[in-house]
Design a protein around this motif. Structure first.
Motif, mmCIF file in Angstrom:
data_model
loop_
_atom_site.group_PDB
_atom_site.id
_atom_site.type_symbol
_atom_site.label_atom_id
_atom_site.label_comp_id
_atom_site.label_asym_id
_atom_site.label_seq_id
_atom_site.Cartn_x
_atom_site.Cartn_y
_atom_site.Cartn_z
ATOM 1 N N ASN A 1 0.803 -1.793 0.115
ATOM 2 C CA ASN A 1 0.227 -0.334 -0.060
ATOM 3 C C ASN A 1 0.918 0.897 -0.376
ATOM 4 O O ASN A 1 0.492 2.072 -0.668
ATOM 5 C CB ASN A 1 -0.824 0.245 0.916
ATOM 6 N N ARG A 2 2.310 1.033 0.826
ATOM 7 C CA ARG A 2 2.531 2.437 0.817
ATOM 8 C C ARG A 2 3.160 2.455 -0.450
ATOM 9 O O ARG A 2 3.583 3.528 -0.753
ATOM 10 C CB ARG A 2 4.444 2.362 1.974
ATOM 11 N N ALA A 3 3.791 1.230 -1.524
ATOM 12 C CA ALA A 3 4.742 1.525 -2.026
ATOM 13 C C ALA A 3 3.864 1.737 -3.687
ATOM 14 O O ALA A 3 3.951 2.582 -4.676
ATOM 15 C CB ALA A 3 4.735 0.319 -2.854
ATOM 16 N N MET A 4 2.031 1.929 -3.540
ATOM 17 C CA MET A 4 1.603 1.963 -4.141
ATOM 18 C C MET A 4 1.349 3.927 -4.137
ATOM 19 O O MET A 4 1.071 4.665 -5.442
ATOM 20 C CB MET A 4 0.356 1.656 -3.837
ATOM 21 N N LEU A 5 2.136 4.472 -3.063
ATOM 22 C CA LEU A 5 1.738 5.712 -3.034
ATOM 23 C C LEU A 5 2.908 6.387 -3.489
ATOM 24 O O LEU A 5 2.947 7.689 -3.980
ATOM 25 C CB LEU A 5 1.621 6.620 -1.853
ATOM 26 N N LEU A 6 4.429 5.647 -4.121
ATOM 27 C CA LEU A 6 5.569 6.455 -4.901
ATOM 28 C C LEU A 6 5.326 7.174 -5.791
ATOM 29 O O LEU A 6 5.725 7.698 -6.093
ATOM 30 C CB LEU A 6 6.331 4.727 -5.032
ATOM 31 N N ALA A 7 4.407 6.843 -6.391
ATOM 32 C CA ALA A 7 4.575 7.783 -7.785
ATOM 33 C C ALA A 7 4.228 9.313 -7.662
ATOM 34 O O ALA A 7 5.023 11.067 -8.679
ATOM 35 C CB ALA A 7 3.013 7.388 -8.551
ATOM 36 N N ILE A 8 3.854 9.690 -6.528
ATOM 37 C CA ILE A 8 3.321 10.945 -5.829
ATOM 38 C C ILE A 8 4.484 11.731 -5.706
ATOM 39 O O ILE A 8 4.960 12.298 -5.548
ATOM 40 C CB ILE A 8 2.520 11.626 -4.344
ATOM 41 N N ALA A 9 6.101 10.598 -5.925
ATOM 42 C CA ALA A 9 7.181 11.765 -4.836
ATOM 43 C C ALA A 9 7.620 12.046 -6.716
ATOM 44 O O ALA A 9 8.274 13.260 -6.706
ATOM 45 C CB ALA A 9 8.523 10.835 -4.893
ATOM 46 N N TYR A 10 6.811 11.887 -7.512
ATOM 47 C CA TYR A 10 7.169 12.208 -9.205
ATOM 48 C C TYR A 10 6.607 13.036 -9.962
ATOM 49 O O TYR A 10 7.095 14.379 -10.105
ATOM 50 C CB TYR A 10 7.650 11.124 -9.840
ATOM 51 N N ASP A 11 4.615 12.928 -9.543
ATOM 52 C CA ASP A 11 4.234 14.024 -9.876
ATOM 53 C C ASP A 11 3.164 14.777 -8.717
ATOM 54 O O ASP A 11 2.481 13.536 -8.123
ATOM 55 C CB ASP A 11 3.191 14.163 -11.315
ATOM 56 N N GLU A 12 2.045 14.878 -8.761
ATOM 57 C CA GLU A 12 1.572 15.309 -7.723
ATOM 58 C C GLU A 12 0.414 15.799 -8.003
ATOM 59 O O GLU A 12 -0.058 16.441 -8.393
ATOM 60 C CB GLU A 12 1.627 16.635 -6.619
ATOM 61 N N PRO A 13 -0.806 14.618 -8.439
ATOM 62 C CA PRO A 13 -2.247 14.955 -9.495
ATOM 63 C C PRO A 13 -2.881 15.286 -8.479
ATOM 64 O O PRO A 13 -3.601 15.833 -7.542
ATOM 65 C CB PRO A 13 -2.463 12.889 -9.471
ATOM 66 N N ALA A 14 -3.526 16.873 -9.317
ATOM 67 C CA ALA A 14 -5.720 16.958 -8.893
ATOM 68 C C ALA A 14 -6.650 16.006 -9.297
ATOM 69 O O ALA A 14 -7.239 16.360 -7.983
ATOM 70 C CB ALA A 14 -5.195 18.186 -10.200
ATOM 71 N N ARG A 15 -5.929 15.149 -10.065
ATOM 72 C CA ARG A 15 -7.475 13.988 -9.843
ATOM 73 C C ARG A 15 -6.656 12.950 -9.884
ATOM 74 O O ARG A 15 -6.133 12.250 -10.640
ATOM 75 C CB ARG A 15 -8.048 14.199 -10.899
ATOM 76 N N VAL A 16 -7.160 12.269 -8.706
ATOM 77 C CA VAL A 16 -6.836 10.794 -8.579
ATOM 78 C C VAL A 16 -8.023 9.694 -8.143
ATOM 79 O O VAL A 16 -9.476 10.283 -8.260
ATOM 80 C CB VAL A 16 -5.931 10.660 -7.024
#
Length: 260
Positions: A60-75
């Protein structure tokens, strides 16, 4: 629905039981955690009762790693479980809107009542088949899709279908991310891997302690080794999940020859 995590025995007290046409839904408490299970053998979700917004399981923690590169406005989140992933996103991204698709109404009800999933205008839950919902999303309408579709004892076959990957890619914005949680690594020369490489110019992969494989794809090429320590430190202050340690387990997902 959430990922299955098998343990020798789920210990604790059953504090709530519900059922629907898909089977039983159990809420189990021990002294520290609250667990969602569909059969008392597999964990679908797990939270620390004192910090329900912090994911427990490494995948679950790993699934958040993409946010280290980009902060999405819509998820967009496919599969709710106890809502731990959605809750973490809500805490981590205070300006973003999060749409969750969950097959079972009672699972959504339990996430709100028993797993502290916040009531918020930024976090909406739609009850319905995520496999159909992703087909109906407008083109380019979301910046990140996180998919975690599991039943009581297996991953949904939809996640391993080329049509599903194509639909996710179409729904993503030009710089959007797809994050997939698989119970085993796709065959490097199989149709799934080939489709992932067709849709995404570069793929990353993370192997969790429970042998889940998290795969990340971005619609545009990027430098996966460009993360700065200060960025990871800032994220850790917002959601303490060990960002730096997690990023050290990221690897490139190699491209098989003759994928076209």
């Amino acid at each position: 629905m959430g990922t299955i995590i098998k343990r020798p025995e789920i210990t604790g007290d059953i504090v709530h039981v519900a059922n629907d046409t898909y089977g039983n839904i159990l809420v189990i408490d021990d002294r520290k955690h609250r667990i969602l299970s569909f059969d008392s053998v597999f964990e679908q979700s797990k939270m620390v009762r004192s910090a329900p917004h912090v994911p427990v399981h490494e995948y679950n923690r790993a699934m958040l790693l993409a946010i280290a590169y980009d902060e999405p406005a819509r998820v967009t989140v496919l599969g709710l479980g106890g809502g731990v992933l959605a809750h973490g996103l809500h805490k981590l991204l205070p300006e973003s809107r999060i749409q969750v698709f969950e097959l079972r109404q009672k699972v959504a009800d339990i996430a709100r009542e028993w797993f502290s999933l916040p009531e918020s205008e930024r976090l909406t839950i739609t009850v319905g088949d995520a496999r159909l919902a992703i087909d109906s999303l407008p083109e380019g309408s979301t910046d990140m899709i996180l998919t975690d579709l599991y039943s009581a004892d297996r991953m949904s076959p939809a996640q391993a279908q080329r049509q599903f990957i194509q639909a996710c890619s179409q729904a993503l914005s030009d710089t959007g991310w797809l994050v997939l949680n698989y119970h085993r690594m796709p065959e490097p020369d199989g149709n799934l891997a080939r489709e992932l490489h067709r849709q995404f110019p570069l793929l990353l992969v993370f192997k969790s302690k429970t042998n889940n494989w998290v795969i990340y794809g971005r619609k545009q090429a990027f430098d996966p080794w460009s993360l700065e320590a200060r960025r990871l430190k800032a994220l850790e202050e917002r959601l303490p999940i060990g960002w730096h340690k997690l990023t050290r387990k990221l690897n490139l997902l190699g491209r098989a020859e003759n994928t076209d």
